[in-house]
Motif scaffolding. Structure first.
Motif, mmCIF file in Angstrom:
data_model
loop_
_atom_site.group_PDB
_atom_site.id
_atom_site.type_symbol
_atom_site.label_atom_id
_atom_site.label_comp_id
_atom_site.label_asym_id
_atom_site.label_seq_id
_atom_site.Cartn_x
_atom_site.Cartn_y
_atom_site.Cartn_z
ATOM 1 N N GLY A 1 13.477 25.080 12.483
ATOM 2 C CA GLY A 1 14.046 25.260 13.799
ATOM 3 C C GLY A 1 15.009 24.173 14.231
ATOM 4 N N GLN A 2 15.259 23.221 13.376
ATOM 5 C CA GLN A 2 16.160 22.138 13.745
ATOM 6 C C GLN A 2 17.597 22.553 13.472
ATOM 7 O OE1 GLN A 2 15.073 18.647 11.635
ATOM 8 N NE2 GLN A 2 13.266 18.267 12.875
ATOM 9 N N ILE A 3 18.442 22.291 14.440
ATOM 10 C CA ILE A 3 19.860 22.567 14.283
ATOM 11 C C ILE A 3 20.535 21.249 13.941
ATOM 12 C CG2 ILE A 3 21.934 23.381 15.433
ATOM 13 C CD1 ILE A 3 20.051 25.039 17.250
ATOM 14 N N ARG A 4 21.105 21.187 12.765
ATOM 15 C CA ARG A 4 21.766 19.961 12.326
ATOM 16 C C ARG A 4 23.257 20.074 12.621
ATOM 17 N NH1 ARG A 4 17.947 21.477 9.028
ATOM 18 N NH2 ARG A 4 16.307 20.041 8.466
ATOM 19 N N ASP A 5 23.787 19.024 13.203
ATOM 20 C CA ASP A 5 25.185 19.043 13.587
ATOM 21 C C ASP A 5 25.723 17.624 13.427
ATOM 22 O OD1 ASP A 5 27.580 19.948 14.606
ATOM 23 O OD2 ASP A 5 26.991 19.644 16.688
ATOM 24 N N GLU A 6 26.936 17.526 12.971
ATOM 25 C CA GLU A 6 27.556 16.205 12.869
ATOM 26 C C GLU A 6 28.625 16.114 13.941
ATOM 27 O OE1 GLU A 6 29.534 13.209 9.615
ATOM 28 O OE2 GLU A 6 28.156 14.789 9.023
ATOM 29 N N ARG A 7 28.649 14.989 14.637
ATOM 30 C CA ARG A 7 29.627 14.814 15.703
ATOM 31 C C ARG A 7 30.005 13.347 15.827
ATOM 32 N NH1 ARG A 7 25.961 15.762 21.107
ATOM 33 N NH2 ARG A 7 25.605 13.551 21.469
ATOM 34 N N LYS A 8 31.034 13.095 16.610
ATOM 35 C CA LYS A 8 31.514 11.727 16.849
ATOM 36 C C LYS A 8 30.900 11.221 18.149
ATOM 37 C CE LYS A 8 34.384 11.469 13.395
ATOM 38 N NZ LYS A 8 34.206 10.541 12.315
ATOM 39 N N VAL A 9 30.425 9.964 18.133
ATOM 40 C CA VAL A 9 29.854 9.344 19.325
ATOM 41 C C VAL A 9 30.399 7.922 19.441
ATOM 42 C CG1 VAL A 9 27.722 10.688 19.251
ATOM 43 C CG2 VAL A 9 27.840 8.499 18.066
ATOM 44 N N VAL A 10 30.264 7.359 20.624
ATOM 45 C CA VAL A 10 30.624 5.958 20.831
ATOM 46 C C VAL A 10 29.325 5.169 20.826
ATOM 47 C CG1 VAL A 10 31.648 4.281 22.394
ATOM 48 C CG2 VAL A 10 32.673 6.542 22.128
ATOM 49 N N ASP B 1 17.535 18.061 16.644
ATOM 50 C CA ASP B 1 16.584 18.216 17.753
ATOM 51 C C ASP B 1 16.769 17.174 18.853
ATOM 52 O OD1 ASP B 1 15.190 20.489 17.314
ATOM 53 O OD2 ASP B 1 13.448 19.541 16.424
ATOM 54 N N GLY B 2 17.992 16.892 19.238
ATOM 55 C CA GLY B 2 18.251 15.950 20.302
ATOM 56 C C GLY B 2 18.216 14.494 19.872
ATOM 57 N N LEU B 3 17.883 14.226 18.630
ATOM 58 C CA LEU B 3 17.890 12.870 18.103
ATOM 59 C C LEU B 3 19.149 12.675 17.290
ATOM 60 C CD1 LEU B 3 14.202 12.660 16.882
ATOM 61 C CD2 LEU B 3 15.145 11.832 19.031
ATOM 62 N N PHE C 1 22.127 3.751 8.734
ATOM 63 C CA PHE C 1 21.971 4.602 9.904
ATOM 64 C C PHE C 1 21.126 3.887 10.941
ATOM 65 C CE2 PHE C 1 23.149 7.923 6.948
ATOM 66 C CZ PHE C 1 23.913 8.763 7.738
ATOM 67 N N ALA C 2 21.368 4.218 12.197
ATOM 68 C CA ALA C 2 20.554 3.722 13.304
ATOM 69 C C ALA C 2 20.093 4.935 14.095
ATOM 70 C CB ALA C 2 21.359 2.781 14.187
ATOM 71 N N GLY C 3 18.832 4.989 14.445
ATOM 72 C CA GLY C 3 18.300 6.092 15.230
ATOM 73 C C GLY C 3 18.634 5.897 16.692
ATOM 74 N N ALA C 4 19.001 6.974 17.397
ATOM 75 C CA ALA C 4 19.366 6.897 18.793
ATOM 76 C C ALA C 4 19.042 8.226 19.478
ATOM 77 C CB ALA C 4 20.855 6.589 18.926
ATOM 78 N N THR C 5 19.094 8.230 20.790
ATOM 79 C CA THR C 5 18.935 9.457 21.577
ATOM 80 C C THR C 5 20.142 9.599 22.479
ATOM 81 O OG1 THR C 5 17.792 8.369 23.393
ATOM 82 C CG2 THR C 5 16.422 9.188 21.581
ATOM 83 N N GLU C 6 20.205 10.695 23.200
ATOM 84 C CA GLU C 6 21.315 10.937 24.130
ATOM 85 C C GLU C 6 21.408 9.840 25.182
ATOM 86 O OE1 GLU C 6 23.769 13.154 24.348
ATOM 87 O OE2 GLU C 6 23.194 14.264 22.561
#
Length: 159
Positions: free
Chosen positions: A118-127, A139-141, A150-155
C-alpha cells in the motif's frame, strides 16, 4: 525410501517479515539469510539456532522495502522472533525488520500477510539544509539524499 508418517514429520511455522532500509540499499536473499543465521547463533547459541532451524523460503527487496517468509520449527517461534530483533544491519546497510504475521502454511502466510504494502513511492525535489535535494517518499516519510547517503525526514522538516 518411504516418507515418514504425518505424526513423525517436523512441524513448521512460517513468519512473514517486512524489511525497510534506505532506498539505495542493495540486499539480496543470501545476505539476509546469512544475517539471520548469524543473529540466531549469537543470541541462541549453536544448539538453540539448530533447534530453531531458520530458513528463508521467499525473499523480495527493492527501493528500500521488501518482504520475506522464514521457516522455523513449531516450538521455536519466540526464539526466532528474538533473533530477528537482533538484525539491524545487512552487509553494511541499516535495516529494520518487522514480523507482520505467523502462519502454519506458506500459502496462508502469503495470502494473509504479504503482498501489496500500500505504499506509494514517489521521488521529488525538496529543500533540505538550505539546498535543493532529491527525496524518495513512502507513506508520508521522506528519505532525503545528502552527500552520498540518506537522511530520514517528515513533511514537518520542510515547513
Amino acid at each position: 525410501m518411504k516418507h515418514l508418517p504425518k505424526h513423525l514429520r517436523p512441524r513448521w511455522r512460517y513468519l512473514a517479515v517486512e524489511l525497510e532500509s534506505w532506498p539505495d540499499a542493495d540486499i539480496d536473499r543470501r545476505d539476509f539469510q546469512r544475517s539471520v543465521w548469524f543473529a540466531a547463533q549469537n543470541l541462541l547459541g549453536d544448539a538453540g539456532s539448530a533447534d530453531a532451524d531458520l530458513k528463508v523460503l521467499q525473499f523480495e527487496f527493492g527501493d528500500g522495502t521488501g518482504e520475506a517468509i522464514l521457516r522455523v520449527r513449531h516450538g521455536q517461534v519466540q526464539a526466532a522472533r528474538a533473533a530477528l530483533a537482533c538484525v539491524d544491519e545487512i552487509r553494511d546497510d541499516s535495516v529494520g525488520l518487522r514480523v507482520s504475521g505467523i502462519s502454519g502454511t506458506v500459502r496462508a502466510c502469503e495470502e494473509k500477510y504479504l503482498g501489496a504494502d500500500g505504499q506509494i513511492r514517489d521521488e521529488r525535489k525538496v529543500v533540505f539544509e538550505d539546498a535543493q535535494r532529491s527525496a524518495v517518499e513512502r507513506d508520508g516519510l521522506l528519505d532525503v539524499r545528502t552527500d552520498g547517503a540518506f537522511a530520514g525526514a517528515t513533511e514537518l522538516d520542510f515547513e
